[in-house]
Design an enzyme around this catalytic site. Sequence first.
Site, PDB file in Angstrom:
ATOM      1  N   GLN A  70     -39.464  26.953 -23.264  1.00  0.00           N
ATOM      2  CA  GLN A  70     -38.454  25.906 -23.396  1.00  0.00           C
ATOM      3  C   GLN A  70     -37.623  26.109 -24.662  1.00  0.00           C
ATOM      4  O   GLN A  70     -36.393  25.981 -24.642  1.00  0.00           O
ATOM      5  CB  GLN A  70     -39.114  24.531 -23.416  1.00  0.00           C
TER       6      GLN A  70
ATOM      7  N   HIS B  92     -45.229  15.793 -32.406  1.00  0.00           N
ATOM      8  CA  HIS B  92     -43.906  15.181 -32.487  1.00  0.00           C
ATOM      9  C   HIS B  92     -43.622  14.679 -33.897  1.00  0.00           C
ATOM     10  O   HIS B  92     -42.529  14.893 -34.441  1.00  0.00           O
ATOM     11  CB  HIS B  92     -43.806  14.005 -31.517  1.00  0.00           C
TER      12      HIS B  92
ATOM     13  N   HIS C  10     -47.482  12.297 -30.237  1.00  0.00           N
ATOM     14  CA  HIS C  10     -48.676  12.704 -30.965  1.00  0.00           C
ATOM     15  C   HIS C  10     -48.251  13.349 -32.276  1.00  0.00           C
ATOM     16  O   HIS C  10     -47.048  13.362 -32.619  1.00  0.00           O
ATOM     17  CB  HIS C  10     -49.541  13.641 -30.119  1.00  0.00           C
TER      18      HIS C  10
ATOM     19  N   ARG D 218     -50.151  15.404 -22.373  1.00  0.00           N
ATOM     20  CA  ARG D 218     -50.978  15.428 -21.166  1.00  0.00           C
ATOM     21  C   ARG D 218     -52.469  15.565 -21.462  1.00  0.00           C
ATOM     22  O   ARG D 218     -53.279  15.467 -20.542  1.00  0.00           O
ATOM     23  CB  ARG D 218     -50.503  16.554 -20.235  1.00  0.00           C
TER      24      ARG D 218
END
Length: 279
Positions: free
Chosen positions: A154, A37, A34, A188
């Site tokens: 992350q 990115h 998307h 997601r």
Amino acid sequence: MQIHPTVAGLRAALDAERARGARIAFVPTMGNLHEGHASLMRQGHDHADVVVASVFVNRLQFGPNEDFDRYPRTMEADCARMQAAGVAHVFAPAEAELYPQPQTMKVVPDPVLADILEGAFRPGFFTGVATVVTKLFNIVQPQVALFGKKDYQQLMVIRQLVSQLALPIAIVGGETERADDGLALSSRNGYLSPAERAQAVQLHQALSAARDALRAGDRDFARIEADAMAFLQAGGWSPQYIAVRRQADLQSPAAHESSLVIVAAALLGTTRLIDNLEV
């Protein structure tokens, strides 16, 4: 744009880039790309001469009841987006190429950082992330790697990984890309029904209200978190956590501390969404 399905092919191409003096930036992804990115890939050009991206759905970071098998694979659309973002090389290995034998050697992050929040609800997730990222770093050998801030914990795990293993890679955190209504872009989001998509903005609203309270000087962290949880529960969500933490290490802050972040994960129907806002 060159697409490389093998480690040997990618390494040969990048050796040629380095031989001409090129600096390499790397954006690892699981595909189903998307604008978030694409933004990271475009930012790569600010830090390097050549942008490399990977597309690999990493089984190691999925739990036994998670969505590995149904995670969207959209390679044709991904390639169009990567080409438009100026990616020069795409590493798109099959699972047997990246894991030719069972990956019994793994990179286990510091549990103080990795076993809280996301790690508490997704045991082993950050071990899977750290293992594949270390392997990709060894294959690509970039000078710079870019990760989105939406996956806040992350990003912190990756920063700690690079620091403690003395990897010669600068880690750049890209700001979260959002839809017009504030929903953080995520692969997601495609799981949401139209009605759920309209409701999904409530996660950003809950975080925004918590951030406003903190900016106004409220330091009753437990009540701020409880109010945000109650707001989502009233809307039919199943929140897993909403937590006020220190930006530096994601530990619980003292009342006098600044540089905070509110992190959250919640289920809307069967779709798990995460988001965060820095304060």
